[in-house]
Design a protein around this motif. Structure first.
Motif, short mmCIF file in Angstrom:
data_model
loop_
_atom_site.label_atom_id
_atom_site.label_comp_id
_atom_site.label_asym_id
_atom_site.label_seq_id
_atom_site.Cartn_x
_atom_site.Cartn_y
_atom_site.Cartn_z
N ASN A 12 0.86 -1.25 -0.01
CA ASN A 12 -0.10 0.10 0.05
C ASN A 12 0.83 1.37 0.08
O ASN A 12 0.68 2.02 0.79
CB ASN A 12 -1.02 0.04 1.22
CG ASN A 12 -2.05 0.92 1.32
OD1 ASN A 12 -2.57 1.38 -0.16
ND2 ASN A 12 -2.39 1.73 2.45
N PRO A 13 1.70 1.52 -0.91
CA PRO A 13 1.71 0.76 -2.34
C PRO A 13 3.17 0.01 -2.31
O PRO A 13 4.00 -0.19 -1.52
CB PRO A 13 1.85 1.97 -3.35
CG PRO A 13 2.63 2.98 -2.61
CD PRO A 13 2.17 2.88 -1.16
N ILE A 180 13.10 2.11 2.81
CA ILE A 180 11.97 2.71 2.02
C ILE A 180 10.63 2.02 2.80
O ILE A 180 10.64 1.00 3.06
CB ILE A 180 11.87 2.35 0.57
CG1 ILE A 180 13.27 2.59 -0.35
CG2 ILE A 180 10.69 2.85 -0.20
CD1 ILE A 180 13.17 2.05 -1.47
N SER A 181 9.64 2.80 2.90
CA SER A 181 8.62 2.18 3.52
C SER A 181 7.35 2.70 2.70
O SER A 181 7.18 3.88 2.26
CB SER A 181 8.38 2.82 5.08
OG SER A 181 8.03 4.08 5.10
N GLN A 184 6.09 6.16 4.47
CA GLN A 184 7.09 7.25 3.76
C GLN A 184 6.40 7.72 2.48
O GLN A 184 6.21 8.86 2.19
CB GLN A 184 8.41 6.95 3.78
CG GLN A 184 9.12 7.97 3.17
CD GLN A 184 10.48 7.28 2.49
OE1 GLN A 184 10.62 5.94 2.33
NE2 GLN A 184 11.52 8.29 2.35
N ILE A 185 6.09 6.76 1.63
CA ILE A 185 5.67 7.30 0.34
C ILE A 185 4.39 7.74 0.48
O ILE A 185 3.91 8.73 -0.29
CB ILE A 185 5.54 5.74 -0.58
CG1 ILE A 185 7.06 5.37 -0.73
CG2 ILE A 185 4.77 6.03 -1.78
CD1 ILE A 185 7.16 3.94 -1.54
N ARG A 186 3.50 7.14 1.21
CA ARG A 186 1.95 7.76 1.19
C ARG A 186 2.16 9.29 1.90
O ARG A 186 1.53 10.19 1.40
CB ARG A 186 1.21 6.96 2.08
CG ARG A 186 0.89 5.62 1.60
CD ARG A 186 -0.25 5.00 2.51
NE ARG A 186 -0.10 4.75 3.74
CZ ARG A 186 0.69 3.69 4.28
NH1 ARG A 186 0.87 2.69 3.30
NH2 ARG A 186 0.52 3.62 5.65
N LEU A 198 11.54 5.68 -5.31
CA LEU A 198 11.16 4.95 -4.14
C LEU A 198 10.29 3.60 -4.74
O LEU A 198 10.14 2.72 -3.98
CB LEU A 198 10.44 5.63 -3.35
CG LEU A 198 11.06 6.66 -2.77
CD1 LEU A 198 10.22 7.66 -1.87
CD2 LEU A 198 12.37 6.32 -1.76
N LEU A 199 9.86 3.65 -5.94
CA LEU A 199 8.90 2.68 -6.47
C LEU A 199 9.03 2.79 -7.97
O LEU A 199 9.55 3.63 -8.54
CB LEU A 199 7.51 2.51 -6.01
CG LEU A 199 6.89 4.06 -5.75
CD1 LEU A 199 6.66 4.78 -7.10
CD2 LEU A 199 5.49 3.86 -5.35
N PRO A 200 8.49 1.69 -8.65
CA PRO A 200 8.76 1.66 -10.13
C PRO A 200 7.94 2.55 -10.96
O PRO A 200 6.95 3.28 -10.22
CB PRO A 200 7.95 0.17 -10.46
CG PRO A 200 8.36 -0.75 -9.36
CD PRO A 200 8.07 0.31 -8.28
#
Length: 214
Positions: A12-13, A180-181, A184-186, A198-200
């Motif tokens: 997520n994600p 990476i978490s 953190q991304i959200r 951080l992600l594709p």
């Protein structure tokens, strides 16, 4: 014996931390496949704001170019809470006794394993691969005595043992540090900041397309 890795989570994600861990464990253990299994209604998580369909779609985008990675949607198609034991029983019925299942989890999850539904039965259906991240501090809470016993009684040092038994062993694997978490991304997305690297990029584009995490 064929080795199939099981990586569950809300995704997520999904991000590079998940993907790099799966790749390193695939290489290190000689796994034939890793199944990414998004959780629909995880009993140990607060309500997930993004739908299971979106989270599964992001997983599919993230793993599309890796022939050893597959999306498994069985928890999304099952009603009620997503219990790992039910997933392992279902996988064992599907894959038979010629496949060793490897349930991957971090030490933070293992410390709370004795709170999981029917946790004592997990090793009847799978091995557990404990993931150790470098530079990770000591766990905040000690390992409960019953889990210390579980670890002592089922620990296997040799990777070859995993290929000879279909279930029942606990093995530890060190992986590269990936700070990476998903949290953190959200947070970055809420603030309108970049999540590049951080992600594709396919997942990032999907998030933007559907205006997720705003």
């Amino acid at each position: 014996m064929r080795l199939v890795g099981i990586l569950g989570g809300t995704f997520n994600p999904i991000h590079y931390g998940h993907l790099r861990m799966a790749q390193e464990l695939t290489d290190g253990l000689g796994m034939d496949e890793v199944r990414f299994i998004p959780s629909a209604n995880p009993p140990h998580k607060d309500s997930v704001t993004v739908s299971a369909e979106h989270r599964a779609a992001m997983v599919q985008l993230a793993i599309a170019d890796n022939p050893l990675f597959t999306l498994d949607k069985r928890e999304l198609e099952r009603e009620g809470a997503s219990y790992t034991i039910d997933t392992l029983i279902s996988l064992r019925e599907e894959l038979g006794n010629d496949t060793a299942l490897c349930l991957m989890m971090g030490s933070d999850a293992f410390i709370k394993l004795n709170t999981w539904h029917r946790w004592q039965e997990l090793l009847d259906y799978a091995h557990i691969i404990l993931v150790q991240r470098p530079n990770q501090g000591e766990p905040q809470e000690p390992l409960p005595e019953e889990l210390q016993t579980l670890l002592r009684d089922h620990y296997a040092e040799q990777i070859s043992d995993l290929h000879e038994e279909k279930a029942g062993l606990i093995n530890m694997q060190a992986i590269s540090a990936q700070e990476i978490s998903a949290t953190q991304i959200r947070e970055l997305l809420k603030l309108g900041q970049s999540v590049r690297y951080l992600l594709p990029s396919e997942v990032r584009d999907y998030i933007q397309q559907y205006k997720l995490y705003r």
